[in-house]
Scaffold this motif. Sequence first.
Motif, short mmCIF file in Angstrom:
data_model
loop_
_atom_site.label_atom_id
_atom_site.label_comp_id
_atom_site.label_asym_id
_atom_site.label_seq_id
_atom_site.Cartn_x
_atom_site.Cartn_y
_atom_site.Cartn_z
N ILE A 27 -81.05 -10.33 17.68
CA ILE A 27 -79.88 -10.13 16.83
C ILE A 27 -80.09 -8.93 15.92
N GLU A 28 -79.01 -8.38 15.43
CA GLU A 28 -79.06 -7.17 14.63
C GLU A 28 -79.38 -7.48 13.15
N PRO A 29 -80.15 -6.61 12.50
CA PRO A 29 -80.31 -6.74 11.05
C PRO A 29 -78.97 -6.49 10.37
N SER A 30 -78.72 -7.16 9.27
CA SER A 30 -77.43 -6.98 8.59
C SER A 30 -77.54 -7.32 7.12
N VAL A 31 -76.56 -6.85 6.37
CA VAL A 31 -76.46 -7.11 4.93
C VAL A 31 -75.00 -7.43 4.62
N THR B 64 -82.81 -10.44 8.73
CA THR B 64 -83.91 -9.52 9.04
C THR B 64 -85.03 -10.29 9.72
N GLN B 65 -86.19 -9.67 9.84
CA GLN B 65 -87.36 -10.33 10.40
C GLN B 65 -88.13 -11.07 9.28
N ILE B 66 -88.83 -12.14 9.63
CA ILE B 66 -89.67 -12.81 8.64
C ILE B 66 -90.65 -11.82 8.04
N GLY C 122 -83.47 -19.98 18.62
CA GLY C 122 -84.60 -19.09 18.40
C GLY C 122 -84.26 -17.65 18.74
N SER C 123 -84.32 -16.79 17.76
CA SER C 123 -83.98 -15.38 17.96
C SER C 123 -84.94 -14.52 17.16
N ILE C 124 -85.11 -13.30 17.62
CA ILE C 124 -85.81 -12.32 16.81
C ILE C 124 -84.78 -11.34 16.28
N CYS C 125 -85.08 -10.71 15.15
CA CYS C 125 -84.23 -9.66 14.62
C CYS C 125 -84.73 -8.33 15.20
N ARG C 126 -83.82 -7.54 15.68
CA ARG C 126 -84.22 -6.32 16.40
C ARG C 126 -85.10 -5.41 15.56
#
Length: 279
Positions: free
Chosen positions: A4-8, A139-141, A167-171
């Motif tokens: 998934i994409e990072p976002s704010v 974001t990522q951990i 379960g997903s990672i942030c790109r």
Amino acid sequence: MKIIEPSVEYWKQGDNVKAHVAKCARVCYGKESGNDDVTINTLLKKHHWSMFRHESVYAIIPVHERELKDYPLLVLSNPYIKTHTYNGNVYVATNGQFILDKLYPKFIELINMYRVTEDEFSNTEFGFDMMRYTFCVITQISTSRELNRVSPNNISEQSTRYVYENGSICRPYWVSTIEAEMFNKDNNVNLDDGIELFLSECNNSFNTYKFLIDQYNFSRQDARGVLPFDTATKCVYTYSIDEWRHIIKLRTDKAAHPNAQIIANMIKKELEGLGYEFN
């Protein structure tokens, strides 16, 4: 597994303060909605008062009030309150936990007596530069760890107990959006060997996490030790504009990790949209 994409996202407090605090708190439990009254009462009952740091409290107090005589010392000794004296008034910006703690009951009484809305405060000459802002970050951990290293901190972060279903990672910055889209359509797609190995190991970690829970009755909080550092997480941060300036300066520096730079620059863009300037 998905990427998934990072976002704010800017979360304006508005007039319904209770709903704002409840929304921020529910992030910890991986929930999108719920009963605001129940959430608030549970936080109060269990003394999870740190969630009320996401509540922004503003007041404009006339300087003739006698109880203000000790406030300069109070401000110097407490990092959770900012004040500015101008033209016969003391402008105050603080958070909900400061009010709940009641360490300075007379001063808090004045704050409650002369409390104003965030829009009223923001539209004053000095209030705009004392405002507090809440942002929801995906974001990522590994990146949230960097963003969390702020003192004093006002943070809500999704627990890793709640990544089981999706379960997903942030790109990461070094994986392109095109490569991420290709992987999300087909986890077995042919990519660069290094990227394939990285994504394969992340996917294996999520599978192991679920296997420990489903087959060996591990609790989610115990099985989470195998999750990758790039596991996607959702965080909510509330800071004053001065605190945000400091964070952005640190995390947009060329020495900062590129993933942290991405988030910091997104927040900077949001604040610029609200009318703030950065050097």
